[in-house]
Design a protein around this motif. Sequence first.
Motif, PDB file in Angstrom:
ATOM      1  N   SER A  56       9.455  -4.046  -3.631  1.00  0.00           N
ATOM      2  CA  SER A  56       9.084  -5.185  -3.792  1.00  0.00           C
ATOM      3  C   SER A  56       8.617  -6.311  -4.911  1.00  0.00           C
ATOM      4  CB  SER A  56       7.723  -4.860  -2.422  1.00  0.00           C
ATOM      5  OG  SER A  56       6.873  -4.706  -2.812  1.00  0.00           O
ATOM      6  N   ASP A  58       6.825  -8.603  -6.161  1.00  0.00           N
ATOM      7  CA  ASP A  58       5.365 -10.480  -5.641  1.00  0.00           C
ATOM      8  C   ASP A  58       5.937 -10.671  -7.544  1.00  0.00           C
ATOM      9  OD1 ASP A  58       3.021 -11.733  -5.222  1.00  0.00           O
ATOM     10  OD2 ASP A  58       1.906  -9.820  -5.063  1.00  0.00           O
ATOM     11  N   GLY A  81       8.172   1.247   2.278  1.00  0.00           N
ATOM     12  CA  GLY A  81       6.102   0.958   3.079  1.00  0.00           C
ATOM     13  C   GLY A  81       5.530   1.836   3.768  1.00  0.00           C
ATOM     14  N   THR A 111       1.013  -0.970   4.398  1.00  0.00           N
ATOM     15  CA  THR A 111       0.137  -1.075   3.993  1.00  0.00           C
ATOM     16  C   THR A 111      -0.298  -1.711   3.269  1.00  0.00           C
ATOM     17  OG1 THR A 111      -1.422   0.375   3.732  1.00  0.00           O
ATOM     18  CG2 THR A 111      -2.881  -1.305   3.153  1.00  0.00           C
ATOM     19  N   GLU A 112      -0.127  -3.615   3.458  1.00  0.00           N
ATOM     20  CA  GLU A 112       0.367  -4.433   2.272  1.00  0.00           C
ATOM     21  C   GLU A 112      -0.532  -4.987   1.570  1.00  0.00           C
ATOM     22  OE1 GLU A 112       1.838  -8.427   3.623  1.00  0.00           O
ATOM     23  OE2 GLU A 112       0.939  -8.302   5.690  1.00  0.00           O
ATOM     24  N   ASP A 113       0.286  -4.990  -0.014  1.00  0.00           N
ATOM     25  CA  ASP A 113      -0.518  -5.056  -1.479  1.00  0.00           C
ATOM     26  C   ASP A 113      -2.158  -6.058  -0.953  1.00  0.00           C
ATOM     27  OD1 ASP A 113      -1.471  -4.491  -3.475  1.00  0.00           O
ATOM     28  OD2 ASP A 113       0.257  -5.943  -4.151  1.00  0.00           O
TER      29      ASP A 113
ATOM     30  N   HIS B 205       5.037 -13.643   8.114  1.00  0.00           N
ATOM     31  CA  HIS B 205       4.417 -13.664   6.560  1.00  0.00           C
ATOM     32  C   HIS B 205       2.768 -14.136   6.055  1.00  0.00           C
ATOM     33  CE1 HIS B 205       1.959 -11.774   3.337  1.00  0.00           C
ATOM     34  NE2 HIS B 205       1.762 -11.145   4.263  1.00  0.00           N
TER      35      HIS B 205
END
Lengths: 158, 485
Positions: A56, A58, A81, A111-113, B205
């Motif tokens: 991913s 960001d 993930g 887990t999301e960042d 999201h």
Amino acid sequence: MSRVRLIETTLLVLIGLLLAAATINDVVRQAHVNQRLIADLSTWRRYTGHDYVNISIDQETLGADSGREILCGNTSPGPPGARTQVCLEIWGPVVTGVRSVYGGWYLPPYTEDLHAKRYGCFGAAIAAGLCPSPPGRLPSSGRPAGRAHGSVQPGSGP
Amino acid sequence: MDVAVGATVPARPGSAGVGKTDSAARRWQAPAAIVCALVMVAATVEIVLDASLEHSPLVPLQPSIATWLRALGGERLGYRVFLIALLAFTLAYGVLLALVNAHARARTRARAADDHDASPTGVAPTAEPGTIADRGVLGERTLIRWAIGLVALLNLLVFIGPILLSTDVFSYIAYARMGVVHGIDPYTNGPTAIVHDPVFRYVGHDWLTVATAYGPVYTLISYPLGLIGVVGAVWGMKVYALIASAVTLMLTWRVARRRGHDRVFALLAVGGNPLYVIYGLGGAHNDLIMLALMMGAVALTLADREASAGAAVVAGALVKATVAVMLPFMVLARRRLTPVLGALAALIAGGIAGYLAFGIHGIDVVSALNRDSAFVSIDSFPNELAHLVGKPGVFPVDHDLLKAALVLILVHLAYRTWRGYDWVAASGWALLAISVTSTWLLAWYILWPLPLAVVTRDRRLLAATLFVQGLFVIHQTAPLLVPVK
């Protein structure tokens, strides 16, 4: 053609030209961003030693349009993930297809960042306070499976 | 498409060269139109089949609703295949519209010429083979059948496939399930209030914490779908979108005929539009319901049912508020209070229903609009303009400038409408201006003016709408130039 219609049409043509210029400019700009992202992905893969596809990117956390990205991916094989993830802060010029890693952290599986979920910060991430936990605490799996490649090291600059 | 093929137009005195040129041009028009139609269908098939395999950055995570399509082959839908298909679809659509437009003009010229050729006694000469037939008049029915068939096929192809390019439909379903399954107000809570609901994992999201921005009429009609499970609700949303599309196209057809425009051109311009088919229908967006009510308002005005027309605009605004911008132009053009009374009646009825169902938040569409207008999408023109002048993005002051520009445009359109300009065209310009000045632009927003643009005499509106849509498509092509893998 009435005078009003002539003025309207002239304005429409000018606005159209402006929008067209903005669109073309943005496509070229996005193409350059994509070249940078390709270098980021290569950097993540070289640094970790994992040739994974699902990484991913960001572009917001370190500042939109800052040219600084955070890339996260698994530390061992598995679905996206699903394993402990390592996130790397990457910026600087592209040199031989890669950029510099300045720091990073780990995330638990699935887990999301989010700030509260990060741990094991290293490099510039410590100084920037991007982790809530004490620096240097590493996950049981240890540091990223790969090793620093060339100039690409935690906290190294260009 | 039936455009007289292979025959020779008899030359009028002094026009031998023109006749031969027209005939030669017409000879390749039909095959060219067929090729365009095939490209549009093939591009849609490619996108739908590839999207049915598995989710990708272009295909949102969703329950399996089109698994039987996987047996037909294809590969996971990536940017390269999608963008090539989209560009091919767009190009074919543009050429097809040009051909149909040329055909309509030729037919108009032929009719005018035949009127001119009528004998001094007032008796029209007998139609001979090679005259009227060559100008396409006798092929009208075939042309209509081809156009309806093409548009129906494109609509159905997308209908049977998975949800494309947007997670919005899962937000619609989440809001419906919040209300009818969990008893949670979707106007004060985001989908995070139902994290254990099966639809939650499919919601985008960015929208997890965002309460619904849609009007109470839409929320109420979506509620029954909340009771039939996620898969049933997805199909329900697709049915809503398909019905809304059919109604929009039928009304566009009728209004075009009533206003003296070419119906086939109008139908193809809307129903064959790549953004309408792939993004609008593909994502089962509720904008299609808004468009149906918008065109309903135009059709009712033409039938002199002005109160109902005003009510239809308000009903559309209680689905998605943007369409309310039509009302002032309708009132200014008609110079009567009847549309206002109809609108007021609908507003009171909708307001009471919304208040009873959702409380004060259910009828507070203004705050939802203000919230959404602060968002910034990468495809918005203000964002592109900011990049053009070297800024990283849109700043708060830019929002104020854009709002001021929009107000100026609306005031000018209101003045022009008061002075006799077509109110339908003014409404179309207003919707186009809203989408262009919005910092939150999505593909289905630039569909708003399209049905209005094809039924107005001011062809600048259609040209501008298609131009803006073309720029949007071009803006998607960066991954094709430099693919990120």
